[in-house]
Design an enzyme around this catalytic site. Structure first.
Site, mmCIF file in Angstrom:
data_model
loop_
_atom_site.group_PDB
_atom_site.id
_atom_site.type_symbol
_atom_site.label_atom_id
_atom_site.label_comp_id
_atom_site.label_asym_id
_atom_site.label_seq_id
_atom_site.Cartn_x
_atom_site.Cartn_y
_atom_site.Cartn_z
ATOM 1 N N LYS A 22 3.789 2.378 -9.348
ATOM 2 C CA LYS A 22 3.566 2.077 -7.925
ATOM 3 C C LYS A 22 2.085 2.127 -7.572
ATOM 4 C CE LYS A 22 3.898 5.411 -4.795
ATOM 5 N NZ LYS A 22 2.887 5.639 -3.774
ATOM 6 N N ASN A 23 1.413 3.186 -7.980
ATOM 7 C CA ASN A 23 0.024 3.339 -7.537
ATOM 8 C C ASN A 23 -0.914 2.327 -8.190
ATOM 9 O OD1 ASN A 23 0.730 5.305 -5.763
ATOM 10 N ND2 ASN A 23 0.037 7.028 -7.015
ATOM 11 N N CYS A 120 2.112 9.501 3.028
ATOM 12 C CA CYS A 120 2.829 10.759 3.150
ATOM 13 C C CYS A 120 1.905 11.830 3.723
ATOM 14 C CB CYS A 120 3.337 11.194 1.786
ATOM 15 S SG CYS A 120 4.747 10.230 1.208
ATOM 16 N N ARG A 125 -6.230 14.235 3.826
ATOM 17 C CA ARG A 125 -6.450 12.938 3.204
ATOM 18 C C ARG A 125 -7.551 12.108 3.870
ATOM 19 N NH1 ARG A 125 -0.782 10.587 1.029
ATOM 20 N NH2 ARG A 125 -2.109 10.050 -0.713
ATOM 21 N N ASP A 309 1.279 14.759 -8.079
ATOM 22 C CA ASP A 309 2.497 14.004 -7.747
ATOM 23 C C ASP A 309 3.722 14.469 -8.529
ATOM 24 O OD1 ASP A 309 1.100 12.564 -5.910
ATOM 25 O OD2 ASP A 309 1.092 10.675 -7.019
ATOM 26 N N ARG A 401 9.989 4.788 -0.903
ATOM 27 C CA ARG A 401 8.617 4.271 -1.028
ATOM 28 C C ARG A 401 8.213 4.121 -2.487
ATOM 29 N NH1 ARG A 401 4.574 7.017 3.105
ATOM 30 N NH2 ARG A 401 3.299 5.562 1.959
#
Ligand code: UD1
Length: 436
Positions: A22-23, A120, A125, A309, A401
């Site tokens: 995903k990233n 999220c 962040r 993660d 997600r």
């Protein structure tokens, strides 16, 4: 409200195939608009974050075609790169990776206007390092009313950039802008995550000149233009790690296919310390656990350290291990919000600052819990599958997600997990019905 219903306590056994990262996909899909030629990207994970980014890319005028469920064609020719260009829709503010469009558009058009990133809620962040990098390349960056970032430059000029903190997002974003800057850029103290290398490889396949991705110094020689390409995204390290932790927590035996075992080393070694057996093959790993699990200590760190993660998922397994484990979160400050939910299932965990002290219990029981973010949600699924009895997991929009066909993959290895759609909206919230 849509939710997962899980009847736990079963040993999970079988095979699972891991989707594209995903990233990496989020960086690559954004970078694809940096040429006016067509880019064909394979192994794009079918998750809501990638769908959202594709919608945003389409909304600014790019052509986006889904060639099959995991292959997308993007052509950035239709984007009008003047001051009318604005990335802002109700979806884009929800995903963190919207910020990659700043680097991509600034590089290509020397102008970007993008709604501030969401994502999220796992900590403050900030994006100060991204902004500092763009400014060092010669852009002026303003945060304007309504929470939008406007970056513009007459020209971008290669520069020497030192990142005060190792940041995945800032490394990728600055790399994208620098690819089309004049002259040489050096990024020092760069992040080294596998998806940094994947985005760099993608850009190089478009004609960029990036060297050193995967080390802490990245050197970029600017080129005038990029061209189209065909590219396949690497497998998802974190989805693979999640199934590895699941195998351990349920004392299962799972063959996890389509992975790069090297990317999983920090996870494998911790699971082995817990007493699991991990066998590496060329592009798969088998994880087995039977009998008692042992406690261990974990500290999250930038790659090649243990990924933040994976912190919640391994904590769910550690909560079932004999003894006391200490988990230290050193990347984000708000990543223990799953703890209160695990406690509802019988876990014994105390959080002190950025540390969770976990006293192992012999088993969990089913409970009604809610996901607070993507990886917290995955940890609750692991715990529910290990627990005796029925659990309900709410707020699964976070889980969708980043996990493709999560319930289906878990059913295929013997887990009793169903997706229950929202009564009013039928199945329409399920990402499978959303074909873009
Ligand atoms: C990316 C990943 C996310 C992962 C994280 C760390 C994507 C889309 N998301 O997030 O899944 O958890 O890497 O591996 O790839 N920081 C600053 N200033 C900045 C940028 C970051 O201080 O401008 C700090 C952050 O607060 C954090 C640390 O740097 O403490 C690392 O964050 P970063 O690597 O940037 O995370 P993301 O790119 O947001």
């Amino acid at each position: 409200m849509e939710h997962y219903l899980i009847n736990g306590g079963k040993t999970l056994e079988g095979e699972v195939v891991i989707a594209g990262a995903k990233n990496a996909a989020l960086g690559i899909l954004a970078a694809a608009v940096m040429t006016d030629d067509e880019c064909i990207i394979e192994n794009v994970p079918f998750v809501s974050d990638t769908r959202t980014l594709l919608k945003a890319i389409e909304n600014i005028g790019a052509s986006v075609r889904l060639l099959d469920r995991h292959t997308v064609s993007i052509c950035g020719k239709g984007i009008v790169g003047d001051e009318s260009l604005s990335v802002d829709d109700e979806y884009i503010r929800r995903i963190r990776a919207s910020y990659y469009l700043i680097g991509a558009l600034l590089g290509k058009y020397k102008y970007a206007n993008v709604a501030l990133p969401g994502g999220c809620d796992i900590g403050s962040r900030p994006i100060d390092l991204h902004i500092k990098g763009f400014e060092t390349l010669g852009a002026s960056v303003d945060i304007v009313n309504g929470g939008k970032i406007v970056a513009r430059a007459k020209s971008l000029n290669g520069a020497h950039i030192y990142l005060d903190t190792v940041s995945v997002g800032a490394t990728i974003n600055i790399m994208m802008a620098a690819v089309l800057a004049e002259g040489k850029t050096t990024i020092e103290n760069a992040a080294k995550e596998p998806h940094i290398v994947d985005v760099a490889n993608f850009l190089n396949s478009m004609g960029a000149n990036i060297k050193g991705a995967g080390t802490d110094v990245i050197r970029i020689r600017g080129v005038e233009r990029l061209h189209g390409t065909e590219y396949t995204i690497i497998p998802d390290q974190i989805e693979a790690g999640t199934f590895m932790a699941l195998a351990v927590a349920t004392r299962g035996n799972i063959l996890i296919k389509n992975v790069i075992p090297k990317h999983l080393e920090s996870i494998s070694s911790k699971l082995m310390e817990m007493g699991a057996k991990v066998i590496e093959y060329d592009d798969s790993v088998r994880v087995m656990a039977d009998g008692k699990l042992k406690a261990t200590h974990i500290k999250t760190l930038p790659y090649p350290g243990f990924p933040t993660d994976m912190q919640a998922q391994i904590a769910a397994a550690l909560a079932l291990a004999e003894g006391t484990s200490v988990v230290t979160e050193s990347i984000f400050e708000n990543r223990f919000r799953y703890v209160s939910e695990l406690i509802k299932m019988g876990a014994k965990i105390k959080v002190e600052g950025n540390t969770a002290i976990i006293t192992g219990v012999s088993g969990f029981h089913g409970a009604k819990v809610a996901a607070s973010d993507l990886r917290a949600g995955a940890a609750l699924v692991i715990a529910a599958l290990a627990a005796e009895g029925e659990s309900t997991i709410e707020d699964i929009k976070y889980i969708k997600r980043g996990y493709e066909d999560f319930d289906e993959k878990i059913r295929a290895i013997g887990g009793d997990m169903s997706y229950i759609p929202d009564k009013e909206n039928g199945d329409q919230n399920n990402n499978k019905s959303d074909n873009k």
